[in-house]
Motif scaffolding. Structure first.
Motif, PDB file in Angstrom:
ATOM      1  N   ASP A 133      -0.385  20.620  -9.964  1.00 36.28           N
ATOM      2  CA  ASP A 133      -0.544  22.054 -10.207  1.00 36.28           C
ATOM      3  C   ASP A 133      -0.692  22.863  -8.930  1.00 36.28           C
ATOM      4  N   SER A 134      -0.335  24.097  -9.047  1.00 36.38           N
ATOM      5  CA  SER A 134      -0.730  25.102  -8.061  1.00 36.38           C
ATOM      6  C   SER A 134      -0.971  26.360  -8.869  1.00 36.38           C
ATOM      7  N   THR A 135      -1.750  27.257  -8.328  1.00 37.49           N
ATOM      8  CA  THR A 135      -2.030  28.485  -9.058  1.00 37.49           C
ATOM      9  C   THR A 135      -2.139  29.652  -8.088  1.00 37.49           C
ATOM     10  N   MET A 136      -1.510  30.770  -8.459  1.00 37.93           N
ATOM     11  CA  MET A 136      -1.647  32.004  -7.686  1.00 37.93           C
ATOM     12  C   MET A 136      -2.928  32.671  -8.165  1.00 37.93           C
ATOM     13  N   VAL A 137      -3.780  33.091  -7.222  1.00 35.86           N
ATOM     14  CA  VAL A 137      -5.095  33.547  -7.635  1.00 35.86           C
ATOM     15  C   VAL A 137      -5.735  34.435  -6.575  1.00 35.86           C
ATOM     16  N   ILE A 138      -6.682  35.242  -7.005  1.00 32.59           N
ATOM     17  CA  ILE A 138      -7.583  35.941  -6.096  1.00 32.59           C
ATOM     18  C   ILE A 138      -8.932  35.262  -6.281  1.00 32.59           C
ATOM     19  N   ALA A 139      -9.463  34.710  -5.204  1.00 31.72           N
ATOM     20  CA  ALA A 139     -10.674  33.890  -5.297  1.00 31.72           C
ATOM     21  C   ALA A 139     -11.717  34.343  -4.286  1.00 31.72           C
ATOM     22  N   LYS A 140     -12.971  33.970  -4.571  1.00 31.56           N
ATOM     23  CA  LYS A 140     -14.091  34.315  -3.699  1.00 31.56           C
ATOM     24  C   LYS A 140     -14.822  33.035  -3.337  1.00 31.56           C
ATOM     25  N   GLY A 141     -15.191  32.906  -2.060  1.00 33.81           N
ATOM     26  CA  GLY A 141     -15.926  31.721  -1.645  1.00 33.81           C
ATOM     27  C   GLY A 141     -16.649  31.934  -0.331  1.00 33.81           C
ATOM     28  N   LYS A 142     -17.458  30.930   0.031  1.00 40.07           N
ATOM     29  CA  LYS A 142     -18.242  30.975   1.254  1.00 40.07           C
ATOM     30  C   LYS A 142     -17.541  30.163   2.344  1.00 40.07           C
ATOM     31  N   VAL A 143     -17.383  30.781   3.514  1.00 38.28           N
ATOM     32  CA  VAL A 143     -16.727  30.129   4.650  1.00 38.28           C
ATOM     33  C   VAL A 143     -17.674  29.093   5.259  1.00 38.28           C
ATOM     34  N   VAL A 144     -17.143  27.882   5.464  1.00 40.41           N
ATOM     35  CA  VAL A 144     -17.909  26.820   6.114  1.00 40.41           C
ATOM     36  C   VAL A 144     -17.589  26.802   7.606  1.00 40.41           C
ATOM     37  N   GLU A 145     -16.283  26.809   7.922  1.00 38.84           N
ATOM     38  CA  GLU A 145     -15.851  26.620   9.301  1.00 38.84           C
ATOM     39  C   GLU A 145     -14.581  27.429   9.549  1.00 38.84           C
ATOM     40  N   VAL A 146     -14.396  27.883  10.798  1.00 41.92           N
ATOM     41  CA  VAL A 146     -13.187  28.614  11.189  1.00 41.92           C
ATOM     42  C   VAL A 146     -12.632  27.957  12.443  1.00 41.92           C
ATOM     43  N   CYS A 147     -11.307  27.906  12.561  1.00 40.29           N
ATOM     44  CA  CYS A 147     -10.663  27.399  13.779  1.00 40.29           C
ATOM     45  C   CYS A 147     -11.236  28.143  14.981  1.00 40.29           C
ATOM     46  N   GLN A 148     -11.782  27.387  15.919  1.00 40.11           N
ATOM     47  CA  GLN A 148     -12.384  28.018  17.090  1.00 40.11           C
ATOM     48  C   GLN A 148     -11.374  28.275  18.207  1.00 40.11           C
ATOM     49  N   ASP A 180       2.829  32.327   6.547  1.00 40.67           N
ATOM     50  CA  ASP A 180       3.762  32.498   7.673  1.00 40.67           C
ATOM     51  C   ASP A 180       3.062  32.548   9.032  1.00 40.67           C
ATOM     52  N   TYR A 181       1.843  31.974   9.109  1.00 40.47           N
ATOM     53  CA  TYR A 181       1.076  32.004  10.354  1.00 40.47           C
ATOM     54  C   TYR A 181       1.001  33.445  10.849  1.00 40.47           C
ATOM     55  N   GLY A 182       0.968  34.390   9.877  1.00 41.64           N
ATOM     56  CA  GLY A 182       1.154  35.807  10.177  1.00 41.64           C
ATOM     57  C   GLY A 182      -0.087  36.575  10.579  1.00 41.64           C
ATOM     58  N   PHE A 183      -1.271  35.974  10.405  1.00 40.76           N
ATOM     59  CA  PHE A 183      -2.499  36.669  10.791  1.00 40.76           C
ATOM     60  C   PHE A 183      -3.593  35.637  11.024  1.00 40.76           C
ATOM     61  N   PHE A 184      -4.648  36.077  11.660  1.00 39.94           N
ATOM     62  CA  PHE A 184      -5.796  35.218  11.945  1.00 39.94           C
ATOM     63  C   PHE A 184      -7.058  35.933  11.481  1.00 39.94           C
ATOM     64  N   VAL A 185      -8.148  35.185  11.375  1.00 39.91           N
ATOM     65  CA  VAL A 185      -9.434  35.774  10.992  1.00 39.91           C
ATOM     66  C   VAL A 185     -10.413  35.616  12.151  1.00 39.91           C
ATOM     67  N   PRO A 186     -11.474  36.425  12.187  1.00 41.30           N
ATOM     68  CA  PRO A 186     -12.474  36.285  13.252  1.00 41.30           C
ATOM     69  C   PRO A 186     -13.090  34.886  13.246  1.00 41.30           C
ATOM     70  N   LYS A 187     -13.378  34.367  14.425  1.00 42.69           N
ATOM     71  CA  LYS A 187     -13.913  33.004  14.570  1.00 42.69           C
ATOM     72  C   LYS A 187     -15.367  32.896  14.141  1.00 42.69           C
ATOM     73  N   ASP A 188     -16.028  34.023  13.867  1.00 45.51           N
ATOM     74  CA  ASP A 188     -17.457  34.003  13.526  1.00 45.51           C
ATOM     75  C   ASP A 188     -17.715  34.222  12.023  1.00 45.51           C
ATOM     76  N   LEU A 189     -16.746  33.865  11.169  1.00 42.96           N
ATOM     77  CA  LEU A 189     -16.915  34.080   9.733  1.00 42.96           C
ATOM     78  C   LEU A 189     -17.751  32.999   9.039  1.00 42.96           C
ATOM     79  N   GLY A 190     -18.106  31.937   9.738  1.00 47.41           N
ATOM     80  CA  GLY A 190     -18.896  30.863   9.127  1.00 47.41           C
ATOM     81  C   GLY A 190     -20.123  31.412   8.415  1.00 47.41           C
ATOM     82  N   GLY A 191     -20.344  30.996   7.149  1.00 45.71           N
ATOM     83  CA  GLY A 191     -21.496  31.437   6.379  1.00 45.71           C
ATOM     84  C   GLY A 191     -21.276  32.722   5.594  1.00 45.71           C
ATOM     85  N   LYS A 192     -20.167  33.421   5.836  1.00 42.69           N
ATOM     86  CA  LYS A 192     -19.905  34.687   5.143  1.00 42.69           C
ATOM     87  C   LYS A 192     -19.080  34.460   3.880  1.00 42.69           C
ATOM     88  N   GLU A 193     -19.204  35.394   2.939  1.00 40.31           N
ATOM     89  CA  GLU A 193     -18.414  35.367   1.707  1.00 40.31           C
ATOM     90  C   GLU A 193     -17.104  36.111   1.963  1.00 40.31           C
TER      91      GLU A 193
END
Length: 130
Positions: A28-43, A65-78
């Motif tokens: 299976d795969s599913t298209m979805v909008i989901a909410k979760g807590k970040v554990v780790e981010v590529c440093q 598409d490797y089209g964007f990145f997120v801040p490296k300090d998101l660990g622990g955030k929703e």
């Protein structure tokens, strides 16, 4: 107002990431909008992150598409993310590369000798829950 990384999207009642695992079976795969807590981010660049799942498992999130990145300090955030959740297998070489990106030691990286089956999410957009 929320800041979006990648595509902006509307959401009211996102599915909890912890509930996605029960929605996915082997093929299976599913298209979805989901909410979760970040554990780790590529440093290295913020080009992937992991989200907390039950039973101390995690779901790896990569960006469309490797089209964007997120801040490296998101660990622990929703976060809320839009995209495709799947079950995937990651090869040893990729697992070792990801461990290096996460700042693991050479010793820890050398212990990675088996492919890993797990949950993956290809996000087209991400926002931090304020």
């Amino acid at each position: 107002m929320n800041t979006f990384y990648g595509e902006a999207f509307e959401y009211e009642q996102p599915v909890l990431v912890s509930e996605l695992t029960s929605r996915l079976s082997e093929s299976d795969s599913t298209m979805v909008i989901a909410k979760g807590k970040v554990v780790e981010v590529c440093q290295a660049k913020g080009c992937w992150m992991t989200l907390e799942l039950p039973n101390s498992e995690t779901m790896r999130v990569t960006f469309k598409d490797y089209g964007f990145f997120v801040p490296k300090d998101l660990g622990g955030k929703e976060v809320v993310l839009k995209g495709k959740a799947t079950i995937s297998e990651t090869d040893v070489e990729t697992l070792q590369h990801l461990a290096a990106d996460a700042g693991k030691s050479e010793e820890e990286i050398a212990k990675i000798t088996e492919p890993e089956k797990g949950y993956a999410f290809l996000a087209s957009g991400v926002t931090v829950v304020e």
